[in-house]
Structures are given as structure tokens and as C-alpha cells.
Write a protein that holds these residues in place. Structure first.
Motif, PDB file in Angstrom:
ATOM      1  N   GLN A  79       0.817  -1.213   0.000  1.00  0.00           N
ATOM      2  CA  GLN A  79       0.000   0.000   0.000  1.00  0.00           C
ATOM      3  C   GLN A  79       0.855   1.270   0.000  1.00  0.00           C
ATOM      4  N   GLY A  80       2.136   1.106  -0.294  1.00  0.00           N
ATOM      5  CA  GLY A  80       3.017   2.263  -0.379  1.00  0.00           C
ATOM      6  C   GLY A  80       3.347   2.880   0.955  1.00  0.00           C
ATOM      7  N   ARG A  81       3.351   2.053   2.002  1.00  0.00           N
ATOM      8  CA  ARG A  81       3.654   2.547   3.341  1.00  0.00           C
ATOM      9  C   ARG A  81       5.004   1.999   3.792  1.00  0.00           C
ATOM     10  N   PRO A  82       5.886   2.853   4.304  1.00  0.00           N
ATOM     11  CA  PRO A  82       7.175   2.372   4.801  1.00  0.00           C
ATOM     12  C   PRO A  82       6.991   1.618   6.113  1.00  0.00           C
ATOM     13  N   VAL A  83       8.018   0.875   6.519  1.00  0.00           N
ATOM     14  CA  VAL A  83       7.917   0.065   7.738  1.00  0.00           C
ATOM     15  C   VAL A  83       9.136   0.269   8.623  1.00  0.00           C
ATOM     16  N   VAL A  84       8.904   0.143   9.911  1.00  0.00           N
ATOM     17  CA  VAL A  84       9.975   0.037  10.902  1.00  0.00           C
ATOM     18  C   VAL A  84       9.898  -1.383  11.442  1.00  0.00           C
ATOM     19  N   VAL A  85      10.933  -2.180  11.203  1.00  0.00           N
ATOM     20  CA  VAL A  85      10.884  -3.600  11.575  1.00  0.00           C
ATOM     21  C   VAL A  85      12.188  -4.015  12.239  1.00  0.00           C
ATOM     22  N   LEU A 144      13.004   1.006   7.709  1.00  0.00           N
ATOM     23  CA  LEU A 144      14.070   1.139   8.691  1.00  0.00           C
ATOM     24  C   LEU A 144      14.154  -0.140   9.512  1.00  0.00           C
ATOM     25  N   LEU A 145      15.365  -0.624   9.712  1.00  0.00           N
ATOM     26  CA  LEU A 145      15.609  -1.833  10.490  1.00  0.00           C
ATOM     27  C   LEU A 145      16.183  -1.454  11.852  1.00  0.00           C
ATOM     28  N   VAL A 146      15.706  -2.136  12.890  1.00  0.00           N
ATOM     29  CA  VAL A 146      16.188  -1.886  14.250  1.00  0.00           C
ATOM     30  C   VAL A 146      16.459  -3.221  14.924  1.00  0.00           C
ATOM     31  N   PRO A 147      17.359  -3.256  15.917  1.00  0.00           N
ATOM     32  CA  PRO A 147      17.605  -4.508  16.636  1.00  0.00           C
ATOM     33  C   PRO A 147      16.418  -4.866  17.518  1.00  0.00           C
ATOM     34  N   PRO A 148      16.151  -6.161  17.711  1.00  0.00           N
ATOM     35  CA  PRO A 148      15.011  -6.574  18.549  1.00  0.00           C
ATOM     36  C   PRO A 148      15.262  -6.255  20.026  1.00  0.00           C
ATOM     37  N   GLY A 149      14.201  -5.921  20.720  1.00  0.00           N
ATOM     38  CA  GLY A 149      14.292  -5.700  22.156  1.00  0.00           C
ATOM     39  C   GLY A 149      14.905  -4.375  22.567  1.00  0.00           C
ATOM     40  N   ASP A 150      15.190  -3.501  21.618  1.00  0.00           N
ATOM     41  CA  ASP A 150      15.845  -2.222  21.893  1.00  0.00           C
ATOM     42  C   ASP A 150      14.817  -1.099  21.742  1.00  0.00           C
ATOM     43  N   ALA A 151      14.181  -0.744  22.840  1.00  0.00           N
ATOM     44  CA  ALA A 151      13.102   0.242  22.791  1.00  0.00           C
ATOM     45  C   ALA A 151      13.599   1.608  22.355  1.00  0.00           C
ATOM     46  N   ARG A 152      14.786   1.992  22.793  1.00  0.00           N
ATOM     47  CA  ARG A 152      15.287   3.331  22.464  1.00  0.00           C
ATOM     48  C   ARG A 152      15.549   3.465  20.964  1.00  0.00           C
ATOM     49  N   THR A 153      16.201   2.466  20.368  1.00  0.00           N
ATOM     50  CA  THR A 153      16.464   2.531  18.930  1.00  0.00           C
ATOM     51  C   THR A 153      15.165   2.478  18.136  1.00  0.00           C
ATOM     52  N   LEU A 154      14.224   1.683  18.618  1.00  0.00           N
ATOM     53  CA  LEU A 154      12.916   1.624  17.968  1.00  0.00           C
ATOM     54  C   LEU A 154      12.233   2.984  18.033  1.00  0.00           C
ATOM     55  N   ALA A 155      12.294   3.633  19.202  1.00  0.00           N
ATOM     56  CA  ALA A 155      11.679   4.958  19.355  1.00  0.00           C
ATOM     57  C   ALA A 155      12.345   5.980  18.426  1.00  0.00           C
ATOM     58  N   GLU A 156      13.660   5.881  18.288  1.00  0.00           N
ATOM     59  CA  GLU A 156      14.368   6.816  17.402  1.00  0.00           C
ATOM     60  C   GLU A 156      13.934   6.632  15.948  1.00  0.00           C
ATOM     61  N   ALA A 157      13.766   5.363  15.516  1.00  0.00           N
ATOM     62  CA  ALA A 157      13.330   5.096  14.140  1.00  0.00           C
ATOM     63  C   ALA A 157      11.902   5.582  13.926  1.00  0.00           C
ATOM     64  N   MET A 158      11.037   5.338  14.904  1.00  0.00           N
ATOM     65  CA  MET A 158       9.655   5.798  14.796  1.00  0.00           C
ATOM     66  C   MET A 158       9.599   7.321  14.773  1.00  0.00           C
TER      67      MET A 158
END
Length: 372
Positions: free
Chosen positions: A295-301, A318-332
Motif C-alpha cells: 500500500q506504499g507505506r514504509p515500515v519500521v521492523v 528502517l531496520l532496528v535490533p530486537p528488544g531495543d526500545a530506544r532505537t525503535l523509538a528513534e526510528a519511529m
């Protein structure tokens, strides 16, 4: 059963799928979509499954021939004997199993039928190490083709050096069927989300292995952002209650929407600004990122599963390491704050899906496996 065999005698069946779960799940949907495509392609299809009314009814309603069997696993010789009688009338055909216990039944049935022109193909939908006991070594010799849904799943299987001829192994990434037209829902009106807020969405099973606790930690770090997190799906009552309690305790009730189960899900996916998959476990080929990409939507995974084989960091997501809330928050936060980034990644995500992730591409590869 005898009447069914006589009926099949006059129907030149070519492909038999085996599904043996007691509830409808991803494997059943995989077979449903593939069978529909095969029928449209003029291929004759039948499905062996357990006599579970909801599953039988759903396949039959779609015009598929269903053959109920007990399908009790590697030691269920009776199901193999009954299956052998069916395939002996079918002549040249392919039996397509979707787990190892059903592959045993398929191989037994072929041996009992005496039909050398019957091929047995198995698709592995899990990321697990290969077993190498005596019975499995027998099975590996009798399989004509073993198909994995990702390089990750293939590598995990081969890590224990099972006695499987690697020349018989293929990799075909699973795909999704996308309708020609998706009617986008008005997500902001439905959940009272302000127009200036960027919507990130997770959809799937509400389960700890999906990294939802990590996702809520990341959302907490984004309290000051014009952002809403929509969770689509359902899980156990206890875990869903836990998630809702966490949202209250972290003071993010105004940031998180529990949408529950919705069907179809693509109209909601298309209404989001970006998708999120924070899984902490290795999934072979998760489909939710593909749904956003379609649907033309990017993903953070997270980068621990097969999604890293088609999500390229900085190109379509954008790819982030699993279990890393801070890196996930930065990507989001990057997705929320940079509309140009979302647009660029989303356009490439759609292009990649249309080029090599769509169902037509998947079907071409699976059909080649049958025709080898």
C-alpha cells in the motif's frame, strides 16, 4: 470415503494440499490463496484436512474439493493408506505438504500407492533446526522438494546438518494476495485522531513474541511527538489486559489505540502512515511488512527475521535490533518528524513489492517447483 474415491476417479486431480491444524491459521490461509490461484490457472486441486467443520466449510465455500482425514502425524498409517487409495486413482500428481508430520503421511501414501509419478513437495513455514533421527533421514530421502520461506529458515534447518540433499532445497518468499482496489477507511475519524498526528500501526496477533511491550516502551519515549500508535489484532484476554494496563501505567492512553480484530485489514493498513513490526523472535517470512509495502507505506521492523531479506534499511524501511526500545523509538520518531522520508521510503516499498514481492511473482516460483 469410498464414494469420494469413486468421484475422484473421474476427476483428474493434479495437486493435493495437506493441512492438519484444528483451527484456521496462516498455513490454512496460505493453502487457500494458493489453491484459488491454481484453480484460476486451470489446475485441478483437492485438499486433505482434518474433519474440522469450520475449515472444511471455508474451503468448500470457495469451490475447493475437500477430503477429510485424521492426519495424526508420522505414525498415522491409516491416513496414509486412505490417501494412497485416492492418489492411486489420480495418476501423475503432486502432494504438497506444509509441515513435516504431513510430509510423512504423503510419502507413506506414495509408497503404498505404487505410483512412481507422484511427487511430494513440502513447504517449511517455520524457522527451526533440522532433525536428523532415523525416521527423518528416511523422509528426507523421499521428499522431492523442500521449500523454505526465507534464507533464514533454510540456514536454521541446515545448521544441524540434516541428511537432506541440498539440491532438493528451494527458497520462495511467501506473499500476500492484494485486491485490485482497496477502500481506505477513515482511520482518524473512526478513532478520533487529530489530523496533525502521524499514525504508526502494528497489526497481527497480540502476543509477547511480537515485541509489543518493547513497542509500548518506545511509544512512551515519544510522548511529546504528534503521534498515535494503533494496535490492530487480538490476543489472549490476560495479555491484552496486561497491555492495556501498561498503557495506563505509562501515561500514554492518549497515544495508543486498541482497534481489536478487523477484517479485511488492508483498508486499515492503507490508512496508516507507516507500519511497525517489533518481533523479538525470528520469523521466517512475516507478511505484515509486505502488507504495508503493498500500500506504499514504509515500515519500521526488527532485523532478526526473514523481513531483513526484503526490507532494506534506508531504502524501503528502517531496520532496528530486537528488544531495543530506544532505537525503535528513534526510528519511529524519524518517521513521525520527516514526511519526505516517509514518502521516499513508501514509494520504494511499493515499487519493491510490485517488482519481486507480489503474489504473481511468488506463484511463478512455486509453479516452477511443481514443474521441475
Amino acid at each position: 470415503m469410498c464414494n469420494l474415491w469413486l468421484f475422484l476417479y473421474f476427476c483428474n486431480m493434479k495437486i493435493f494440499h495437506i493441512v492438519s491444524n484444528k483451527e484456521w491459521g496462516g498455513g490454512e490461509q496460505y493453502v487457500y490463496d494458493l489453491s484459488q490461484r491454481q484453480l484460476a490457472d486451470g489446475i485441478e486441486v483437492a485438499i486433505f484436512c482434518k474433519p474440522v467443520e469450520a475449515i472444511v466449510r471455508r474451503y468448500e465455500a470457495a469451490g475447493m474439493r475437500v477430503l477429510p482425514l485424521a492426519l495424526g502425524g508420522a505414525l498415522d498409517v491409516r491416513s496414509a493408506f486412505q490417501m494412497s487409495k485416492v492418489i492411486s486413482q489420480a495418476g501423475a500428481c503432486t502432494i504438497h505438504a506444509h509441515n513435516f508430520k504431513d510430509a510423512f503421511t504423503a510419502c507413506y501414501a506414495r509408497c503404498l500407492s505404487g505410483q512412481e509419478q507422484v511427487r511430494v513437495v513440502m513447504c517449511r513455514h517455520l524457522t527451526r533446526k533440522g532433525k536428523n533421527g532415523l525416521l527423518y533421514r528416511w523422509l528426507y530421502r523421499h521428499l522431492d522438494r523442500l521449500v523454505f520461506d526465507s534464507e533464514l529458515s533454510r540456514s536454521a534447518f541446515l545448521s544441524t546438518h540434516p541428511a537432506m540433499d541440498e539440491a532438493k532445497i528451494s527458497i520462495v518468499h511467501t506473499s500476500i494476495v492484494v485486491p485490485e482496489r482497496v477502500s481506505v477507511v477513515d482511520l482518524r475519524a473512526e478513532y478520533k485522531i487529530p489530523e496533525h498526528c502521524v499514525v504508526g500501526m502494528f497489526h497481527g496477533r497480540l502476543d509477547p513474541e511480537k515485541g509489543l511491550d518493547v513497542l509500548l516502551d518506545a511509544a512512551t519515549m515519544m510522548k511529546d511527538k504528534p503521534f498515535r500508535l494503533v494496535l490492530v489484532g487480538r490476543g489472549s484476554e490476560d495479555y491484552t489486559a496486561h497491555l492495556k494496563q501498561v498503557v495506563v501505567e505509562k501515561g500514554i492512553s492518549d497515544k495508543v489505540v486498541f482497534a481489536g480484530f478487523v477484517h479485511p485489514v488492508l483498508p486499515y493498513v492503507a490508512a496508516a502512515d507507516f507500519g511497525i513490526l517489533a518481533s523479538t523472535v525470528q520469523e521466517g517470512c512475516p507478511l505484515s511488512p509486505q502488507e504495508y509495502m503493498s500500500q506504499g507505506r514504509p515500515v519500521v521492523v526488527t532485523d532478526n527475521g526473514g523481513q531483513r531479506e526484503y526490507v532494506v534499511h534506508g531504502q524501503n524501511g528502517l531496520l532496528v535490533p530486537p528488544g531495543d526500545a530506544r532505537t525503535l523509538a528513534e526510528a519511529m520518531a524519524r518517521m513521525v518528524e520527516d514526511g519526505a522520508l516517509r514518502q521516499r521510503l513508501g514509494l520504494q516499498a511499493k515499487a519493491d513489492f510490485d517488482d519481486h514481492l507480489n503474489y504473481a511473482h511468488f506463484y511463478k516460483l512455486i509453479k516452477a517447483v511443481y514443474e521441475e
